[in-house]
Scaffold this active site. Sequence first.
Site, PDB file in Angstrom:
ATOM      1  N   ASP A 134     -10.127  -3.338  -5.253  1.00 58.98           N
ATOM      2  CA  ASP A 134      -9.369  -2.236  -4.664  1.00 58.98           C
ATOM      3  C   ASP A 134      -9.500  -0.996  -5.547  1.00 58.98           C
ATOM      4  O   ASP A 134      -9.381  -1.095  -6.775  1.00 58.98           O
ATOM      5  CB  ASP A 134      -7.905  -2.652  -4.559  1.00 58.98           C
ATOM      6  CG  ASP A 134      -7.035  -1.675  -3.779  1.00 58.98           C
ATOM      7  OD1 ASP A 134      -7.571  -0.682  -3.241  1.00 58.98           O
ATOM      8  OD2 ASP A 134      -5.824  -1.922  -3.711  1.00 58.98           O
TER       9      ASP A 134
ATOM     10  N   HIS B 234      -8.744  -4.431  -0.741  1.00 56.07           N
ATOM     11  CA  HIS B 234      -7.369  -3.974  -0.559  1.00 56.07           C
ATOM     12  C   HIS B 234      -6.555  -4.713   0.502  1.00 56.07           C
ATOM     13  O   HIS B 234      -5.398  -5.065   0.254  1.00 56.07           O
ATOM     14  CB  HIS B 234      -7.409  -2.464  -0.235  1.00 56.07           C
ATOM     15  CG  HIS B 234      -6.083  -1.835   0.000  1.00 56.07           C
ATOM     16  ND1 HIS B 234      -5.251  -1.437  -1.026  1.00 56.07           N
ATOM     17  CD2 HIS B 234      -5.439  -1.509   1.155  1.00 56.07           C
ATOM     18  CE1 HIS B 234      -4.163  -0.896  -0.524  1.00 56.07           C
ATOM     19  NE2 HIS B 234      -4.240  -0.934   0.799  1.00 56.07           N
TER      20      HIS B 234
ATOM     21  N   SER C 164       0.826  -1.205   0.000  1.00 55.58           N
ATOM     22  CA  SER C 164       0.000   0.000   0.000  1.00 55.58           C
ATOM     23  C   SER C 164       0.864   1.261   0.000  1.00 55.58           C
ATOM     24  O   SER C 164       1.618   1.492  -0.940  1.00 55.58           O
ATOM     25  CB  SER C 164      -0.976  -0.049   1.183  1.00 55.58           C
ATOM     26  OG  SER C 164      -1.990   0.907   1.045  1.00 55.58           O
TER      27      SER C 164
END
Length: 356
Positions: A293, A326, A181
């Site tokens: 995501d 995600h 991320s």
Amino acid sequence: MFDQQQQQQRVPTQPLHPSILPRLDPEYISFHTNHLQFLPLVYDKPWDPAFRAGPVVPGGTLPSRVGKLEDYNLTHTKLRAFTPPGDIPPSLSSSSTGWPVLIYFHGGGWTFGNIASEESFSSRMCLDARCVVVSVDYRLAPEHPYPAAVEDAIEALQWVVKNGKEKLNVDLTRIAVGGSSSGGNLAAVLALQAPLLKPALRHPIMFQLLIVPVTDNTSTASGKPSPHASWERNVHTPWLSPARMLWFRNNYLPDEATRGEWRASPLLAPEEVVKGMLKAGKSKCWVAVTELDILRDEGVAFSERLRKEGGGLVEVEVVEYKKCPHPIMAMDGVLEAGRRMVSDAGRALKKAFWDE
């Protein structure tokens, strides 16, 4: 594994949107419905450092035991080195007897996380890929906005280059960078920055391990159209909603004028910067994205840019995890898809280091 007190309140604060249910992994639906939907939202409240208490994402596994665990100080923060047990196996591509090394950056929207928050993943990479993992405890926003985290990433690389052989017995010809991320953002930025450092590095970064990375901090779901359709297609995705992502961005990049800079948005790096990285050496990249995501398309776009600028000669692998949102990597204790992602990452890293 998750906040029991918040679960007991049984007040849904982030329920699953009905439109997303048919598209979601049933295993994720179950865990979210039983636990995650009761966790408090923080992005609609004034900032409080106490928000950092507890895991960034619930549902992870405990760290694995490695051969050695050591902390070292940087100027503003520190790093933690994970060394495998046993002897260093022979490499097919290097006469060095040192361990390969992964410099790793945790996720958490540049706002959450610490040196221990992804210790499970770091220890797994250490064991699965038979490498030293250097996890960087970079400074966090909003107290330390951009470019503090980038500066810490650069210093971590320079520390490894200067001290890695003596202190960690690493092979400086086999350096990889990785992150999840926001950490994937920092890893991609560092790979682009490395060939520009002075004094120049003797050996280029050989591999990037990017897990659901942020590559374009100019994306939005409303107003100015986003170049990445996944922001709108997955607008009702759980956990990393557009509102949460924009809150992270406002913390890290409060000055909107900086959001298009390539050290904030590596996808937008000038052609000469990307080609400079690719010309520096055999740069390979493994990118994990999840179907649900909002960041999916920008992760794919970054990998496609590396392929294009490399003239098709750069080895880039993109793996998409269907029906997943995600945060699955950090939920490997409760999701089969999360376990698969962690295992896939370990195999890709091992291949990059040992199967040259």
